[in-house]
Design a protein around this motif. Structure first.
Motif, PDB file in Angstrom:
ATOM      1  N   ASP B 156       7.256   5.504  -0.032  1.00  0.00           N
ATOM      2  CA  ASP B 156       6.901   6.473  -1.461  1.00  0.00           C
ATOM      3  C   ASP B 156       8.341   6.883  -2.168  1.00  0.00           C
ATOM      4  OD1 ASP B 156       8.129   8.097  -0.347  1.00  0.00           O
ATOM      5  OD2 ASP B 156       6.688  10.198   0.006  1.00  0.00           O
ATOM      6  N   ALA B 258       3.009   6.164  -2.705  1.00  0.00           N
ATOM      7  CA  ALA B 258       2.262   7.083  -1.852  1.00  0.00           C
ATOM      8  C   ALA B 258       2.350   7.759  -0.991  1.00  0.00           C
ATOM      9  CB  ALA B 258       0.789   5.984  -0.618  1.00  0.00           C
ATOM     10  N   GLY B 259       2.633   9.419  -1.675  1.00  0.00           N
ATOM     11  CA  GLY B 259       3.467  10.419  -1.870  1.00  0.00           C
ATOM     12  C   GLY B 259       3.183  10.460  -0.618  1.00  0.00           C
ATOM     13  N   GLY B 260       3.944  11.515  -0.223  1.00  0.00           N
ATOM     14  CA  GLY B 260       4.107  12.186   1.724  1.00  0.00           C
ATOM     15  C   GLY B 260       4.287  10.313   2.707  1.00  0.00           C
ATOM     16  N   ASN B 261       4.037   9.439   2.083  1.00  0.00           N
ATOM     17  CA  ASN B 261       4.258   8.422   3.683  1.00  0.00           C
ATOM     18  C   ASN B 261       5.485   8.289   3.223  1.00  0.00           C
ATOM     19  OD1 ASN B 261       1.013   7.981   4.740  1.00  0.00           O
ATOM     20  ND2 ASN B 261       1.001   8.347   2.370  1.00  0.00           N
ATOM     21  N   ARG B 262       6.227   8.070   4.286  1.00  0.00           N
ATOM     22  CA  ARG B 262       7.532   7.804   3.827  1.00  0.00           C
ATOM     23  C   ARG B 262       7.926   6.412   4.218  1.00  0.00           C
ATOM     24  NH1 ARG B 262       7.616  11.842   1.275  1.00  0.00           N
ATOM     25  NH2 ARG B 262       9.378  13.182   1.732  1.00  0.00           N
TER      26      ARG B 262
END
Lengths: 377, 377, 377, 377
Positions: B156, B258-262
């Motif tokens: 993200d 994909a926000g929150g998935n580093r």
């Protein structure tokens, strides 16, 4: 109610529990069920609390004391029953998928519209409090513009090659296989949460092409050594890529060949402001991520959706006391009863059934033709 | 070593740690690095422990005291450097993706074959002990016939529209975007664990089409208010369906939105006898399911792959004392040094780079042409 | 460095990696290690990168070119070495537990104070970025008034009754068993995060009272059939209740008999405004709960502590690229070097070692006397 | 049934659902409920499906058409009601804790024995399929000799200091606080799974010592600004160490001050051959570890206890379709009805209530006297 197997039991239970937990405007009255085997249907009526039974579903439709027809029969009978019920002015709730083909589904939708009856389709997973809460967050713009949805529905109950050729594995009875049975649920959740799909590219597969015929006498699970075999005419697994009207990308996979996943119905949605994740095997929880959390404190939080703020959850137990699968049906039946009482068509309804059928047909066509297919809306 | 940014630091560290943990037949000797900015490369050499530095990579290739060339530069320079190194008889290890195009990749592969040098490509995730152990289980037939692979690589870090137009977002420098950068890792894992892919159907998207140009003076993260904008010429996200030679179905998704998935690089593989699941953010663990566990006791078990039985893990700490990302590189460098000492070509090598490139090119073509594409092997 | 087994390897690695990741004011120079077995210590020096070796630790203390003594020997030798080192004006870093008894620990503390040398004790878990971040949240009052700490340190490596009677199982060498080895870590984390303990009630147990003597020739893991047995003189498991000075309640459990838990060092802290949870087997993650999150959105969020905001994490890899066990030591050594360069005593130091020893002694006494014991501070 | 609040609703629901899911030898017939507020009890009877209601519980005991008395009233009334019911020859099922004191509990037990009525206590968590399956594994020796049980029951619903002084916070009505309300459940699970406890050392605390009096008119949650305050006379949190008859060590903690834990009732048990872990917030799952799994493949496996092999689970839905909190009561009521039909006393019964009360009293005494206390059995 027509039919009395797994889903018949589930619906009956939901009708019984509904007035206990909610204070519905209309209380369902369990008038009659129908089934062809008199002995079995009689016993089912007794255990599940129905006042009477019939051995021909047409009798149910003729009865004046019945206002609602609930269809929980195998898929190939949905259209005929629904159309007859609509013409008799009964409200209808039907299990999914709506029909064997888009054409059948459209005829059903036409019938309910023409006869102005209330209609609903049983995509129960929409009614998990965590899913309803995800919908609320999305609708309020808390996730921003949606970029991605990825949905998997993974099961493993037919992996054993000796598992028999039940009706769900025969195209003429079920219309489609894994795609229509469980993929349809993912699809419905996607449309509910993200919006309409405009085009798809699909891939379908039947890993085990022949299976022993079920032994009629002994039921579904016991096969004699000398079993004859029949052809599996539906898909064991299906996957597809999709584009949504709003520009989001979707990836879908449904399979009955994912060992270790008994009923893993899950999705993740990513938007410009946040993300949500859900998994039916842990259905009370919703994982939520917000991009505007302070630096250092960003991460998915796991919300146990058992509080007043979570739709439907307040009707049950105190926070942290989880509910299960059956509650998705109680909630759904609540929405159905509310809709009838207000003379409004609830969602999801036969229109959703039609659209879902169109997407699934496009997936099938795409899989055969090896190219993307548009969905006509 | 040519280049000294993120991957240069990573490779340097791996060379330094290798003899500490393993007892390699060949110990790497850190002779020289090269980079165009003399001040920066000088400082990098000092911190990272290189004996000398050069400001022109050709000087490295000319030096007699250097046996191995390590390429950690932006993608558009890989081909020229690798071919020159091969012609100079140097062994080569290159970051992925191998090249900008299939054609370039094939020329590189031809060069290393013609000059009979050892070559390797840095798909480091193969070298996580848990992944190696998954490979062992599959190879031994413990999972049976493989039905499914589903792989996601979710990040993200470029979701903010003000994130600048770095070289990874320009096609002429990076060849492709998310697909080539992280999708390539999923693809390589899939080929390692399941086998060759025969056809694909892809979908690619660039969500943010223009970004501020990086301010050369201030570096990558600081943009002035008056930034000029440039076009993003690569994909932000890519997904594809695949069929494997052995009949398995594959679904892939790679995205930087994909926000929150580093850095969620994960996969699940389902076979007729069992399944495995892995997630890089918890890279020491492998979830394993066996269908032949006794009824009632079936479920995914979580194995902390930090024991003697888990490849490479024995070289580090006692069971339960986890290792991290950098260890995938130490293990990879160990395999590289072993290969050189035995004069054998390790896996993954430039051949894998070529095949990966072909699959990615087919995904791109498929995405544009909206139909399935075969992979020529 | 005196000693070169597991912890010797770990410390050596940390010294080597320190200047690579950080830009320390002082760079450690690996002068010499000592050990009694010349062959073994020579080889260890070579592999681990030490310039020279000695076979008598007193020689190390005599050497003028050595400024720092690192003690990684069995516990019964800590006091003698540390006192000698302090008297020679060397800075000292010692493995935990500090000593066999409170008295010894106090003598050591007196020695370093009298000689004004820098001293540190290796409670490495304090230095996980996630733990440091938890400390930051608590210090800033983000969790409010602390009500609870519950800490478990669970291992299983000696559950097999044929596991030999190693030095860690003999009181005269190790001082205590599970309590001093791993319970000490939980205790140190508790004091770091919550504060001083004022009273305890303990319970200790030795489940397997006799074990085969290790076969000196063949090493620790191989016992002949005719092994002689010796008595286990330390605890296999210990648990205790505690009250903190600030009114919080603590529950602690340390055991080597929790099958399936290889190295599960975890804690949860609950305060009036929030909670944190941490587990070493997944050490990069910190779960954080805030009571003031909006209703409906309350839940533990999982933070992957690999970002700039997380102490020490910025020195390593990009967000989401996890680090492992050894990094707790690199971070600790960084703190040690910084302290020496500033001529300040770092935490945790010998004072913490003394207090930890007092608490552990109170736990032991309490367990024997079956009543609560106060801790004198 | 006497009482009709939270637990009254729960029991009513269980009676209604029991014949739907099981085929019980005795079907419960919902004759009458009693409560002091006529309007409220009348409405409750209607919604929950009771044929009649009474405003004095003695009338229920007098009625000839009633065979079973179900006690769901506040704790201080249990003894009087139960003794009267026993003397009237009614079978009795009572909510926990059984009574305010050991003495009361013993009198109740004496009464049911003397009058030879069937008696049960509602420790419902025993009846989760996953817990029953854990019991089966332990009974069959699959975990070997038990070394450890650690149990936590964590809630957070009274952390807000403005939460009112409800009856559960007053010793004269509830007997004890967190210990008796939720600690009792952990204790009961421990005795069910591991065996009898012989001695304990406890610690109890009341963090918030005064709370606003509930406003009688407006109910429990609304306090006016001018609320008067009353003293909290029970514990907010309790922890204790325990030794079991079989040599196992137990650690227990119960609190209503663990923010973020809505209803986290969990335990882990470690034996010489294996371990189990369970958590009510995910109650369908049981984590199981076997020490004899092959090296490399050892780890906790997560079993979704929704299959035929898992006690009670077969009565509900297909594998993977989870059940919730209320099913623990349906299962419990099934056991109660089976017991009555066979004229056998089920477990857990009033004897368990007495023993649980003795352990809790010992914990309280121990906490006050600051020393270990034996349990007389």
């Amino acid at each position: 109610m027509i039919g009395y197997q797994f889903m018949g039991k589930m619906h009956s239970h939901a009708y019984r529990d509904l007035p206990f937990f909610f204070d519905p405007a209309l209380k369902p009255s369990l008038k009659a069920i129908s089934g062809r085997d008199e002995e079995a249907v009689k016993q089912a009526a007794e255990i599940m609390g129905w006042e009477s039974y019939e051995t021909d579903w047409r009798r149910l439709i003729d009865r004046k004391d019945i206002d609602v027809i609930d269809i929980v029969t195998p898929n190939h009978t949905h259209a005929e029953i629904a159309i007859a019920a609509a013409e008799a002015g009964k409200h209808i709730i039907s299990e999914k998928p709506l029909a064997l083909t888009v054409e059948e589904a459209e005829q059903m939708y036409e019938a309910v519209q023409k006869n102005q009856v209330i209609h609903m389709i049983c995509h129960n997973y929409r009614f998990a409090p965590a899913v309803q809460y995800a919908k609320k967050l999305i609708k309020e713009g808390k996730l921003g513009k949606i970029y991605h949805l990825r949905a998997n529905y993974l099961q493993d109950f037919i992996m054993d090659p000796s598992f028999p050729l039940i009706w769900r594995l025969k195209k003429e009875v079920s219309g489609s296989g894994t795609l229509g049975d469980i993929g349809a649920h993912s699809l419905d959740l996607a449309r509910f949460l993200v919006g309409e799909i405009t085009e798809v590219s699909g891939m379908m597969e039947t890993f085990i092409k022949e299976r022993p015929l079920p032994d009629a006498e002994e039921g579904l699970t016991a096969q004699s050594e000398n079993s004859e075999y029949g052809e599996v005419t539906v898909d064991d697994a299906a996957a597809f890529l999709a584009r949504f009207e709003n520009g989001a990308m979707g990836t879908f996979e449904a399979t009955r060949f994912a060992g270790g996943n008994r009923n893993k119905n899950k999705f993740e949605i990513n938007g410009s402001k946040g993300s949500v994740r859900w998994d039916m095997e842990n259905m009370n929880n919703l994982d939520v991520y917000f991009a505007d959390s302070p630096p250092g404190l960003q991460g998915f939080r796991t919300i146990n959706c058992t509080e007043e703020e979570h739709p439907y959850a307040g009707a049950y137990w105190p926070p942290g006391h989880i509910i299960g699968y059956e509650h998705t049906f109680i909630n759904l039946m609540h929405a159905f009863m509310e809709a009838i009482s207000k003379n409004e068509v609830p969602v999801p309804n036969f229109y959703d059934g039609v659209i879902n059928q169109r997407v699934m047909e496009a997936v099938e066509q795409s899989s055969i033709q090896k190219k993307w297919k548009n969905i006509s809306v």
